[in-house]
Design a protein around this motif. Sequence first.
Motif: not given
Ligand SMILES: [Zn+2]
Lengths: 324, 66
Positions: A11, A26, A6, A29, A8-9
């Motif tokens: 994952y 993910c 992901c 997100c 963003q995060c």
């Molecule tokens: Zn994420």
Amino acid sequence: MTDNTCTQCGYEHVVINRKSNGQRLCSSCFKDSIEKKVLKTIRKNKLVTKGDKVLVGLSGGKDSVALVNILNILKEKGIIELEAITIDEGISGYREEGVRIAKDVAKRLNVKHHIVSFDEKYDFTLDKIMEAQKGKDDHQHACTFCGVFRRQLFNQVARDVNASKIATGHNLDDETQSIVMNYLEGNIHNMVRIGYKTEARDEHFTPKIKPLREIPEKEIGLYVLESGFEVHFDGCPYAHESFRMEIGDFIRELNLKHPTIMYSTLNNFEKIKPAIKKEYDKKHVVPNGTCEVCGEPASQSICKSCKFLEKIHNELLNDGNQNG
Amino acid sequence: MSITLINKKDVKEIEYEENLTVEDILKKEDIPIETVVVKINDQTVTEDEKVNDNDKMEIIKVIYGG
Ligand SMILES: [Zn+2]
Ligand SMILES: [Zn+2]
């Protein structure tokens, strides 16, 4: 080797690869990004104001389920009141499932739910009209009846419950299709009415808002699945809008190679709209009266829907029933 | 490799060559990629996910037309 992380995060399992902006997200997100974007659309275009009572159309299809789930965030925050309406047109083998899902969703979100049927309001089902039409010369498509009566019931219930806004689940694909279709057909008067919200023309008319207008249809499908909703993904058996479908297929095909095409179509349309509006909107006739039968805005003493109803009962069903 | 392909009520076992992605299989099955969400072994995946022997691949049509 493809990257399953992901952006963003971090994952390590993504559910979407957004070619339009390079994001890989993910599940969590992704849902966040949809909700944030819709809430931003609402804020930016002032689709609701604090204290609004929003009536949302909940068919049980993916768009309406996504919409009620996101508007519910504003309800939970105490910003708006929210109620849902499901219209049962009487399409056997199709609508029952949508109504059942709509009920479950409304219950899960604790949203007050109104179910209104053609049968109880008008004393006919869509199936019955279509059956009665068979073999007649003056043949109208199911969508014509459906559109007219759904709109009438929607507006009626909105007035009955004192809703200040009506919300519908039109998505980016729908809007892009409408823009391109109306452009290709030279239908400029319809074009100026495409937008985030309809302007209230008089006090009988509840403004309509389209909060999902910037979300691609496929992402809405993914959003409801990832949110754990059961969704009615079937198409209506009477669906026929063949030109719209052709345009839809054409745009989706383009979108594979040009992933920002729908966004740019919508954004550019919004930019040129004020100019088209200035030139064409003033020539549009605004209803200035009220229908004697149903109270809808009308330019004559009886509105279009009620005239339509009269014709159905007198000429098609021959049951002498005027208005239920 | 052998895949269980689920498309609504239609469930079938299909033999494919090795090293295919979700996108490859959708193309082989003539399903427009822009109209569906795909789950492999009950987990949502992107079109570039690799498919392995004995995987269960579920195709959920979310858009009409196509
Ligand atoms: Zn994420
Ligand atoms: Zn009327």
